[in-house]
Design an enzyme around this catalytic site. Sequence first.
Site, PDB file in Angstrom:
ATOM      1  N   ASP A   1       0.856  -1.193   0.000  1.00  0.00           N
ATOM      2  CA  ASP A   1       0.000   0.000   0.000  1.00  0.00           C
ATOM      3  C   ASP A   1       0.888   1.237   0.000  1.00  0.00           C
ATOM      4  O   ASP A   1       2.001   1.208   0.541  1.00  0.00           O
ATOM      5  CB  ASP A   1      -0.922   0.009   1.236  1.00  0.00           C
ATOM      6  CG  ASP A   1      -2.189   0.832   1.011  1.00  0.00           C
ATOM      7  OD1 ASP A   1      -3.268   0.230   0.872  1.00  0.00           O
ATOM      8  OD2 ASP A   1      -2.086   2.073   0.940  1.00  0.00           O
TER       9      ASP A   1
ATOM     10  N   ASN B   1      -5.509  -4.112  -6.808  1.00  0.00           N
ATOM     11  CA  ASN B   1      -6.700  -3.559  -6.167  1.00  0.00           C
ATOM     12  C   ASN B   1      -6.571  -2.075  -5.801  1.00  0.00           C
ATOM     13  O   ASN B   1      -7.572  -1.409  -5.563  1.00  0.00           O
ATOM     14  CB  ASN B   1      -6.981  -4.418  -4.914  1.00  0.00           C
ATOM     15  CG  ASN B   1      -8.003  -3.830  -4.006  1.00  0.00           C
ATOM     16  OD1 ASN B   1      -9.204  -3.916  -4.281  1.00  0.00           O
ATOM     17  ND2 ASN B   1      -7.564  -3.203  -2.926  1.00  0.00           N
TER      18      ASN B   1
ATOM     19  N   TYR C   1     -11.808   7.922 -13.954  1.00  0.00           N
ATOM     20  CA  TYR C   1     -11.986   6.631 -13.259  1.00  0.00           C
ATOM     21  C   TYR C   1     -12.763   5.664 -14.154  1.00  0.00           C
ATOM     22  O   TYR C   1     -12.398   4.490 -14.281  1.00  0.00           O
ATOM     23  CB  TYR C   1     -12.729   6.889 -11.948  1.00  0.00           C
ATOM     24  CG  TYR C   1     -12.932   5.688 -11.053  1.00  0.00           C
ATOM     25  CD1 TYR C   1     -11.890   5.170 -10.284  1.00  0.00           C
ATOM     26  CD2 TYR C   1     -14.190   5.090 -10.930  1.00  0.00           C
ATOM     27  CE1 TYR C   1     -12.094   4.079  -9.429  1.00  0.00           C
ATOM     28  CE2 TYR C   1     -14.397   4.014 -10.082  1.00  0.00           C
ATOM     29  CZ  TYR C   1     -13.350   3.506  -9.332  1.00  0.00           C
ATOM     30  OH  TYR C   1     -13.561   2.439  -8.491  1.00  0.00           O
TER      31      TYR C   1
ATOM     32  N   LYS D   1     -11.239   2.100 -15.324  1.00  0.00           N
ATOM     33  CA  LYS D   1     -11.836   0.812 -14.941  1.00  0.00           C
ATOM     34  C   LYS D   1     -12.301   0.035 -16.176  1.00  0.00           C
ATOM     35  O   LYS D   1     -12.212  -1.198 -16.206  1.00  0.00           O
ATOM     36  CB  LYS D   1     -12.990   1.032 -13.959  1.00  0.00           C
ATOM     37  CG  LYS D   1     -12.524   1.511 -12.575  1.00  0.00           C
ATOM     38  CD  LYS D   1     -11.571   0.516 -11.920  1.00  0.00           C
ATOM     39  CE  LYS D   1     -11.271   0.844 -10.471  1.00  0.00           C
ATOM     40  NZ  LYS D   1     -10.280  -0.061  -9.876  1.00  0.00           N
TER      41      LYS D   1
HETATM   42  P1  NAP Z   1      -9.651   2.297  -0.229  1.00  0.00           P
HETATM   43  O1  NAP Z   1     -10.316   1.927   1.049  1.00  0.00           O
HETATM   44  O2  NAP Z   1      -9.297   3.725  -0.465  1.00  0.00           O
HETATM   45  O3  NAP Z   1      -8.339   1.411  -0.403  1.00  0.00           O
HETATM   46  C1  NAP Z   1      -7.476   1.636  -1.478  1.00  0.00           C
HETATM   47  C2  NAP Z   1      -6.063   1.625  -0.951  1.00  0.00           C
HETATM   48  O4  NAP Z   1      -5.163   1.834  -2.068  1.00  0.00           O
HETATM   49  C3  NAP Z   1      -5.786   2.753   0.053  1.00  0.00           C
HETATM   50  O5  NAP Z   1      -5.062   2.258   1.153  1.00  0.00           O
HETATM   51  C4  NAP Z   1      -4.969   3.719  -0.768  1.00  0.00           C
HETATM   52  O6  NAP Z   1      -4.113   4.533   0.016  1.00  0.00           O
HETATM   53  C5  NAP Z   1      -4.175   2.761  -1.637  1.00  0.00           C
HETATM   54  N1  NAP Z   1      -3.543   3.441  -2.765  1.00  0.00           N
HETATM   55  C6  NAP Z   1      -3.962   4.566  -3.413  1.00  0.00           C
HETATM   56  N2  NAP Z   1      -3.081   4.903  -4.373  1.00  0.00           N
HETATM   57  C7  NAP Z   1      -2.082   3.988  -4.322  1.00  0.00           C
HETATM   58  C8  NAP Z   1      -0.873   3.818  -5.026  1.00  0.00           C
HETATM   59  N3  NAP Z   1      -0.524   4.674  -5.995  1.00  0.00           N
HETATM   60  N4  NAP Z   1      -0.055   2.771  -4.713  1.00  0.00           N
HETATM   61  C9  NAP Z   1      -0.410   1.906  -3.738  1.00  0.00           C
HETATM   62  N5  NAP Z   1      -1.531   2.013  -3.013  1.00  0.00           N
HETATM   63  C10 NAP Z   1      -2.368   3.042  -3.295  1.00  0.00           C
HETATM   64  O7  NAP Z   1     -10.517   1.828  -1.489  1.00  0.00           O
HETATM   65  P2  NAP Z   1     -11.583   0.652  -1.685  1.00  0.00           P
HETATM   66  O8  NAP Z   1     -12.912   1.275  -1.710  1.00  0.00           O
HETATM   67  O9  NAP Z   1     -11.292  -0.488  -0.795  1.00  0.00           O
HETATM   68  O10 NAP Z   1     -11.245   0.272  -3.179  1.00  0.00           O
HETATM   69  C11 NAP Z   1     -10.504  -0.892  -3.511  1.00  0.00           C
HETATM   70  C12 NAP Z   1     -10.738  -1.208  -4.970  1.00  0.00           C
HETATM   71  O11 NAP Z   1     -12.139  -1.398  -5.189  1.00  0.00           O
HETATM   72  C13 NAP Z   1     -10.317  -0.106  -5.928  1.00  0.00           C
HETATM   73  O12 NAP Z   1      -9.755  -0.641  -7.084  1.00  0.00           O
HETATM   74  C14 NAP Z   1     -11.632   0.595  -6.252  1.00  0.00           C
HETATM   75  O13 NAP Z   1     -11.593   1.257  -7.501  1.00  0.00           O
HETATM   76  C15 NAP Z   1     -12.557  -0.591  -6.273  1.00  0.00           C
HETATM   77  N6  NAP Z   1     -13.958  -0.267  -6.098  1.00  0.00           N
HETATM   78  C16 NAP Z   1     -14.391   0.302  -4.943  1.00  0.00           C
HETATM   79  C17 NAP Z   1     -15.733   0.595  -4.814  1.00  0.00           C
HETATM   80  C18 NAP Z   1     -16.296   1.217  -3.573  1.00  0.00           C
HETATM   81  O14 NAP Z   1     -17.465   1.623  -3.597  1.00  0.00           O
HETATM   82  N7  NAP Z   1     -15.555   1.317  -2.487  1.00  0.00           N
HETATM   83  C19 NAP Z   1     -16.614   0.316  -5.856  1.00  0.00           C
HETATM   84  C20 NAP Z   1     -16.131  -0.279  -7.007  1.00  0.00           C
HETATM   85  C21 NAP Z   1     -14.793  -0.572  -7.116  1.00  0.00           C
HETATM   86  P3  NAP Z   1      -4.633   6.029   0.406  1.00  0.00           P
HETATM   87  O15 NAP Z   1      -5.867   5.852   1.228  1.00  0.00           O
HETATM   88  O16 NAP Z   1      -3.483   6.596   1.141  1.00  0.00           O
HETATM   89  O17 NAP Z   1      -4.920   6.721  -0.901  1.00  0.00           O
END
Ligand code: NAP
Length: 282
Positions: free
Chosen positions: A38, A91, A156, A160
């Site tokens: 991360d 992810n 985004y 995606k």
């Molecule tokens: P999240 O809680 O923000 O977790 C994502 C993690 O990735 C965070 O710890 C973030 O760090 C880290 N990150 C960001 N930029 C990075 C980089 N350049 N290198 C390494 N790590 C990095 O997000 P989530 O909601 O669990 O999302 C996880 C996946 O699910 C993503 O691919 C997202 O697009 C997808 N998704 C999520 C949703 C939703 O509703 N939550 C819906 C559809 C798809 P920081 O917090 O410091 O930025």
Amino acid sequence: MGDRLAGKIALITGGGSGIGEATAQRFSAEGARVLIVDINGTNAERVATALREQGGEAGHLAADVTDPEAVQGMIQHAVKTFGRLDILHNNATAAEMGSVADLSLEGWNRTLAVNVTAPFLATKYAIPIMLDQGGGAIVNTASISGTRGDYGMAAYNAGKAAVINFTRSAAIEYASRNIRMNCVCPGAIDTPAIRALTGSGAETPHMAVAGGSVDLPKLPEEAQAKVRERMGTAHPVGRLGTPQEIANLVLFLASDEASFITGAAYIIDGGLTAHTGLPAMR
Ligand code: NAP
């Protein structure tokens, strides 16, 4: 504890939060040894420590997946630490939001870098290792936002959509050599990312922009509740998804139980995209 991933080594990007953290928990509970990667090293360490306290084996690494050398380094780190790499879960995400005319080129490029180029690079570096080992599984977290449009999320949405089709191409190229690649496409999931977007997180919400992030204004509490309710009820099941519900699907796709599944993009959205969008007539 189960054994659906017994003996497997898994690397999870964005493993310090939300869906990545839930997947790390699920993988570890099913016997995998897990490397949590991360950009937030503190969170990566927190998750790895929790897994070890629960009896699992886990490592952590702070890395920015938009840095090609860091991506190569994390794959090497997994192999050096655990001796092999069986599962790669791409992810991590970040996105610049805003109407198209207001998006910066830097923000557009960074959004594509984290959502498309990083999975490409990680896959590129993982494939030779998986080929040498005789196989592997790659699961990319895409989104229903890769299948249609959202207001203010063009970068985004483009990223995606690209990762879904990248997954299909890569999957067919390596299908005969026992490397499977699939995507999960979640609807809105109750993670720190979605709480930040809806202004309802514990911390100050932030949004990725070129070279870092900016703090967003927090919504008043009443408005937060309304946004969350609207987000939840947009899904026919009447609520947001949980990170654990996505982790369950990632686990299945990463496991040998999914041995005939490759090149697929699984919608997991509580019925959201099954709906035409028209209101009920009675
Ligand atoms: P999240 O809680 O923000 O977790 C994502 C993690 O990735 C965070 O710890 C973030 O760090 C880290 N990150 C960001 N930029 C990075 C980089 N350049 N290198 C390494 N790590 C990095 O997000 P989530 O909601 O669990 O999302 C996880 C996946 O699910 C993503 O691919 C997202 O697009 C997808 N998704 C999520 C949703 C939703 O509703 N939550 C819906 C559809 C798809 P920081 O917090 O410091 O930025």
